[in-house]
Write an enzyme that holds these catalytic residues in place. Structure first.
Site, mmCIF file in Angstrom:
data_model
loop_
_atom_site.group_PDB
_atom_site.id
_atom_site.type_symbol
_atom_site.label_atom_id
_atom_site.label_comp_id
_atom_site.label_asym_id
_atom_site.label_seq_id
_atom_site.Cartn_x
_atom_site.Cartn_y
_atom_site.Cartn_z
ATOM 1 N N GLN A 62 0.841 -1.200 0.000
ATOM 2 C CA GLN A 62 0.000 0.000 0.000
ATOM 3 C C GLN A 62 0.878 1.252 0.000
ATOM 4 O O GLN A 62 1.591 1.501 0.976
ATOM 5 C CB GLN A 62 -0.884 -0.019 1.256
ATOM 6 C CG GLN A 62 -1.697 1.239 1.488
ATOM 7 C CD GLN A 62 -2.549 1.139 2.757
ATOM 8 O OE1 GLN A 62 -2.266 0.336 3.642
ATOM 9 N NE2 GLN A 62 -3.577 1.954 2.835
ATOM 10 N N GLY A 63 0.825 2.023 -1.066
ATOM 11 C CA GLY A 63 1.656 3.221 -1.175
ATOM 12 C C GLY A 63 0.862 4.497 -0.985
ATOM 13 O O GLY A 63 0.600 5.248 -1.931
ATOM 14 N N SER A 87 1.300 6.558 2.365
ATOM 15 C CA SER A 87 2.059 7.522 3.182
ATOM 16 C C SER A 87 3.302 8.036 2.461
ATOM 17 O O SER A 87 3.953 7.298 1.712
ATOM 18 C CB SER A 87 2.492 6.871 4.490
ATOM 19 O OG SER A 87 1.373 6.398 5.184
ATOM 20 N N GLU A 100 -10.404 -1.496 5.339
ATOM 21 C CA GLU A 100 -9.409 -1.701 6.384
ATOM 22 C C GLU A 100 -10.087 -2.233 7.658
ATOM 23 O O GLU A 100 -9.523 -3.015 8.393
ATOM 24 C CB GLU A 100 -8.684 -0.379 6.681
ATOM 25 C CG GLU A 100 -7.233 -0.567 7.037
ATOM 26 C CD GLU A 100 -6.398 0.687 6.790
ATOM 27 O OE1 GLU A 100 -6.889 1.795 7.075
ATOM 28 O OE2 GLU A 100 -5.259 0.565 6.307
ATOM 29 N N ASN A 131 -4.541 6.660 16.562
ATOM 30 C CA ASN A 131 -5.660 6.685 17.495
ATOM 31 C C ASN A 131 -6.153 8.101 17.799
ATOM 32 O O ASN A 131 -7.312 8.278 18.166
ATOM 33 C CB ASN A 131 -5.301 5.898 18.747
ATOM 34 C CG ASN A 131 -5.349 4.400 18.461
ATOM 35 O OD1 ASN A 131 -5.453 3.994 17.295
ATOM 36 N ND2 ASN A 131 -5.287 3.589 19.495
HETATM 37 C C1 LIG Z 1 4.495 -0.372 11.336
HETATM 38 C C2 LIG Z 1 3.916 0.594 10.367
HETATM 39 C C3 LIG Z 1 3.507 0.142 9.126
HETATM 40 C C4 LIG Z 1 2.994 1.025 8.184
HETATM 41 N N1 LIG Z 1 2.633 0.553 6.943
HETATM 42 C C5 LIG Z 1 2.188 1.417 6.010
HETATM 43 C C6 LIG Z 1 1.901 0.972 4.682
HETATM 44 O O1 LIG Z 1 2.028 -0.206 4.373
HETATM 45 N N2 LIG Z 1 1.502 1.859 3.767
HETATM 46 C C7 LIG Z 1 1.319 3.183 4.067
HETATM 47 O O2 LIG Z 1 0.903 3.931 3.205
HETATM 48 N N3 LIG Z 1 1.582 3.660 5.326
HETATM 49 C C8 LIG Z 1 2.015 2.794 6.283
HETATM 50 N N4 LIG Z 1 2.310 3.254 7.550
HETATM 51 C C9 LIG Z 1 2.249 4.682 7.808
HETATM 52 C C10 LIG Z 1 1.100 5.128 8.708
HETATM 53 O O3 LIG Z 1 -0.099 5.096 8.022
HETATM 54 C C11 LIG Z 1 1.453 6.547 9.207
HETATM 55 O O4 LIG Z 1 2.571 6.418 10.044
HETATM 56 C C12 LIG Z 1 0.319 7.199 9.925
HETATM 57 O O5 LIG Z 1 -0.705 7.542 9.034
HETATM 58 C C13 LIG Z 1 0.791 8.464 10.686
HETATM 59 O O6 LIG Z 1 1.463 9.320 9.827
HETATM 60 P P1 LIG Z 1 2.874 9.928 10.216
HETATM 61 O O7 LIG Z 1 3.761 8.797 10.536
HETATM 62 O O8 LIG Z 1 3.275 10.854 9.136
HETATM 63 O O9 LIG Z 1 2.639 10.741 11.534
HETATM 64 P P2 LIG Z 1 1.966 12.178 11.664
HETATM 65 O O10 LIG Z 1 0.741 12.234 10.822
HETATM 66 O O11 LIG Z 1 2.975 13.218 11.483
HETATM 67 O O12 LIG Z 1 1.519 12.124 13.165
HETATM 68 C C14 LIG Z 1 2.401 12.346 14.272
HETATM 69 C C15 LIG Z 1 1.556 12.436 15.518
HETATM 70 O O13 LIG Z 1 0.651 13.547 15.396
HETATM 71 C C16 LIG Z 1 -0.671 13.118 15.576
HETATM 72 N N5 LIG Z 1 -1.585 13.893 14.733
HETATM 73 C C17 LIG Z 1 -1.485 14.159 13.416
HETATM 74 N N6 LIG Z 1 -2.554 14.826 12.982
HETATM 75 C C18 LIG Z 1 -3.362 15.004 14.052
HETATM 76 C C19 LIG Z 1 -4.633 15.633 14.248
HETATM 77 N N7 LIG Z 1 -5.327 16.188 13.244
HETATM 78 N N8 LIG Z 1 -5.163 15.587 15.487
HETATM 79 C C20 LIG Z 1 -4.494 15.005 16.523
HETATM 80 N N9 LIG Z 1 -3.308 14.420 16.391
HETATM 81 C C21 LIG Z 1 -2.760 14.405 15.160
HETATM 82 C C22 LIG Z 1 -0.669 11.655 15.189
HETATM 83 O O14 LIG Z 1 -1.744 10.939 15.781
HETATM 84 C C23 LIG Z 1 0.673 11.206 15.719
HETATM 85 O O15 LIG Z 1 0.546 10.917 17.084
HETATM 86 C C24 LIG Z 1 2.831 2.384 8.508
HETATM 87 C C25 LIG Z 1 3.225 2.836 9.776
HETATM 88 C C26 LIG Z 1 3.754 1.964 10.699
HETATM 89 C C27 LIG Z 1 4.154 2.471 12.028
#
Ligand SMILES: Cc1cc2nc3c(=O)[nH]c(=O)nc-3n(C[C@H](O)[C@H](O)[C@H](O)COP(=O)(O)OP(=O)(O)OC[C@H]3O[C@@H](n4cnc5c(N)ncnc54)[C@H](O)[C@@H]3O)c2cc1C
Lengths: 343, 390
Positions: B125-126, B128, B243, B368
């Site tokens: 899944q691409g 992020s 999902e 969450n």
């Molecule tokens: C083990 C693992 C596997 C993954 N696999 C995939 C995959 O296969 N394909 C893919 O596309 N992605 C994947 N992901 C990515 C995942 O979907 C993202 O990490 C996630 O959406 C959070 O984005 P971020 O890491 O950029 O954090 P950010 O969005 O920068 O968030 C950082 C913190 O800020 C908080 N935050 C952000 N916005 C808000 C808001 N509006 N209100 C309150 N709090 C907020 C978040 O909850 C978090 O605590 C994976 C992640 C992990 C850890």
């Protein structure tokens, strides 16, 4: 396998909701408070009229012969609307217990009366005998150990005690139990009585918690600070989300506990503990969020919030707290000699 | 409300149970971290496929059994009970496939669906990107629309299972003038393309399951676009709806983990009321998850919109799961930090791995915090927060 309300069940819930929405307003509840718990008027009979007290009374005694799930739905509405009468004790605990034990004369004497809204039956699970609506009840079911007794009003002296929520109408009883009051000396009957109280109080408490959440949503959508409604602040949104999630969890568990009470007797006992524990947690979390998010106005006597805060607090501890139930469930799971619970 | 299986459900359960009892490998398959492990799992998936169990929830026309969500749950419950191997192609079976079934053209369905079912082709899944996580609409990977296709340049990150994947479903920005939800396109990228560079990232649990994926002049045929060019946001939202129904994070799974935890608790702690209370808490939360899920599945099976609990599942299971593994670490005490080969073989490394993966689940699939926003806004009707930095 289907875990959802049928159309009939949903319709019945609507009818209870509709009736209570008209008859049991916060102003009505306040009037009952002001009269020290007296004066919910003809609500008891109206509830009987739509089949609440008779829901699990067998048809041969004039009852609806319905299910405990329907009754749990009604009890949730009763909590939501703050009904001050001992519906859970009479409609769920007493009706289920009396339908299953006691001799024919006892059943003939009480079941039709419960169904018709002519009898109030309350409950004492342990000592001291501090019983809701004790002085007003026509009879009290008393569990002591493995024994279940039915104590008519004239066999006891009830001394009312003052409580923070006067609609609870607690009274302390003095009485002698003997062969003439004994319904059954059977651990299974006694346990089922306790299970009934836990399941039914969970349902009422889910309704109370849901009301606290709804009142608070209403408030945060209208109150403005810093130029916006306070409901747009994420810290408050997340607190309400957490409370709402616990309410839905407790509600699902309560539906199951009510279902199990009727259909899965071996599971019912644990399902009731788990439901009551979850409901207590939902009640506590909803209470904490509700008072905090209302700010100063919520701390006044004049605001309706405290009517539900206090009812919720009483029910959280009645028939076992979350801690009591979790310890019991955990101890059972950790006991190598006991059979597995579920899963 | 009736929790007994009806005759059709019962017959299906017996069939699944019987087949699994005869076919689930007695020895665990090699780890999915190795090529050998991937091939062993692929062979297992092929057997599931041949028996018609690869994706029971897919419509029969596409190689499934057209089972409703309740029957699907029965399948997964049996699968867990039989200790079936980890599923290899979760993103293909759970997300790419259902998206194609909902929104793909017949040609696209022919091209991909059967190879998802057999696991001949594995998917990732691409979505992020470094600049687009919770705020998925911030995607910047460019897709230049040309006559001969869409030329993709950019970077994806945290892409799970991309090391072994044959295909990636991805969101790219095809309209450079656009911002936010407009101008995105959902397309299928072949991982064997020379412009796709997968660089595994070492995770904190020392595994290399996710990766950075650099995309340089990858020319994607227009046939690989799902939905319209520029209409990718709504396709991605349809994907994310699936999902929820991945079928694996079930109450039965957590009950099994709880049983494992209980077996680790030594005799002298079993009478401790603090331990008892925590076990009681876990049991209660797993049971709540079971009945909340069953409520949602029952609603979906009757084609009703899910009630409020339908939006609460991810928050609930991911938080209870962390608490479960935390208690396990507490039970292990100072042994919990021992690495492989240095413990007495009683399993702290496996337990600790699961604990860290449980922590990751608080972040992925909609963190969450995002789940709480969704509950507050869509279920409780509270105002939407501002999503853009100002
Ligand atoms: C083990 C693992 C596997 C993954 N696999 C995939 C995959 O296969 N394909 C893919 O596309 N992605 C994947 N992901 C990515 C995942 O979907 C993202 O990490 C996630 O959406 C959070 O984005 P971020 O890491 O950029 O954090 P950010 O969005 O920068 O968030 C950082 C913190 O800020 C908080 N935050 C952000 N916005 C808000 C808001 N509006 N209100 C309150 N709090 C907020 C978040 O909850 C978090 O605590 C994976 C992640 C992990 C850890």
């Amino acid at each position: 396998m289907l875990f959802d309300l049928s159309d009939d069940q949903a319709e019945f819930r609507e009818s209870v909701r509709g009736m209570l929405g008209r008859q049991m307003t916060p102003a009505t509840l306040r009037a009952v408070w002001d009269a020290d718990g007296a004066g919910s008027g003809d609500l008891w009979r109206r509830l009987a009229g739509i089949g609440v007290q008779g829901m699990v009374v067998p048809e041969e005694y004039g009852g609806v012969g319905g299910s405990h799930v329907e009754l749990a739905l009604a009890l949730e509405e009763i909590g939501y609307h703050g009904v001050p009468d001992p519906v859970l004790e009479t409609a769920f605990v007493a009706a289920s217990t009396l339908a299953q034990c006691g001799d024919q004369t006892v059943r003939d004497r009480w079941l039709p009366a419960i169904n018709a809204g002519e009898a109030v039956v309350s409950l004492s699970l342990d000592k001291p005998a501090l019983v809701v609506h004790g002085a007003q009840a026509d009879a009290v079911l008393v569990r002591r150990g493995t024994q279940t007794h039915l104590l008519p009003a004239d066999r006891a002296v009830w001394r009312p005690v003052a409580t923070q929520d006067p609609t609870r109408r607690l009274a302390l009883g003095e009485f002698q139990l003997d062969d003439s009051t004994l319904l059954a000396d059977d651990a299974a009957v006694a346990d089922r009585l306790t299970t009934a109280a836990r399941t039914a109080s969970a349902a009422v408490l889910v309704g109370v918690a849901r009301r606290l959440v709804d009142m608070t949503i209403g408030y945060v959508l209208s109150r403005e600070q810093f130029g916006q409604v306070i409901g747009s602040f994420q810290a408050l949104k997340h607190r309400l989300a957490d409370a709402a999630v616990l309410v839905e969890a407790a509600r699902s568990l309560t539906w199951y506990a009510a279902y199990a009470f009727g259909h899965e007797p071996a599971a019912a006992r644990w399902a009731a503990r788990v439901a009551k524990s979850a409901a207590s947690d939902a009640g506590a979390t909803a209470s904490a969020a509700a008072l905090q998010l209302h700010g100063g106005i919520g701390f006044t006597w004049e605001h309706d919030l405290h009517l539900w805060l206090k009812r919720g607090q009483a029910l959280q501890h009645a028939y076992g707290s979350a801690t009591d139930h979790r310890v019991a469930v955990g101890a059972r799971i950790l006991d190598r000699d006991a059979p597995a619970l579920a899963g | 409300m009736d929790l007994r299986l009806n005759p059709t459900q019962q017959a299906f359960r017996d069939q699944v149970r019987g087949w699994l009892e005869e076919n689930v490998p007695r020895e665990p398959l090699p780890s999915l971290d190795t090529r050998e492990g991937v091939e062993a799992h692929r062979a297992w998936e092929r057997r599931l496929y041949d028996a018609g169990f690869a994706a029971v929830h897919w419509p029969a026309a596409h190689g499934g059994r057209g089972m409703d969500p309740l029957a699907t749950a029965i399948f997964y419950e049996e699968y867990l009970r039989a200790d079936g191997p980890a599923r290899l192609n979760r993103l293909g079976l759970g997300l790419a496939g259902p998206t194609l079934i909902d929104l793909g053209t017949p040609d696209q369905q022919d091209r991909w669906l059967s190879k998802i079912l057999t696991s001949e082709e594995i998917w990732c899944q691409g979505f992020s990107e470094p600049g687009a996580g919770s705020d998925l609409a911030g995607i910047r990977t460019r897709g230049e629309v040309r006559d001969d296709g869409i030329l993709v340049n950019g970077q994806k990150i945290w892409t799970s299972h991309s090391r072994w994947a044959d295909w990636m479903f991805a969101l790219v920005r095809t309209d450079p003038q656009s911002s936010r939800h407009a101008g995105l396109t959902f397309l299928m990228i072949e991982m064997a393309d020379p412009g796709v560079d997968v660089r595994p990232i070492r995770q904190l649990n020392d595994a290399r399951d996710f990766a950075e994926v650099f995309l340089t002049d990858v020319l994607v045929p227009k046939n690989n676009v799902i939905g319209e060019i520029g209409g990718g946001w709504s396709v991605a939202m349809a994907t994310l709806v699936h999902e929820r129904g991945s079928g694996l994070n079930t109450a039965a799974h957590f009950h099994k983990m709880l049983a494992e935890l209980v077996s680790m608790i030594p005799e002298e702690s079993r009478g401790d009321t603090r331990v008892q209370e925590e076990i009681g808490w876990l049991y209660e939360h797993i049971e709540a998850y079971r009945y909340m899920t069953l409520r949602t599945l029952s609603e979906l099976a009757q084609k009703k919109p899910p009630g409020p609990q339908g939006s609460m599942g991810k928050l609930w299971w991911s938080e209870l799961q962390v608490r479960l593994y935390e208690l396990g670490l507490q039970v292990l005490g100072s042994r919990a930090e021992l690495l492989d080969g240095h413990d007495d073989g009683a399993g702290p490394p496996a337990w600790r791995q699961r604990y860290w993966l449980a922590r990751a689940a608080l972040i992925y699939a909609g963190s969450n915090e995002i789940q709480r926003n969704i509950i507050a806004e869509r279920v409780l009707g509270l105002p939407k927060g501002s999503r853009r930095a100002v």
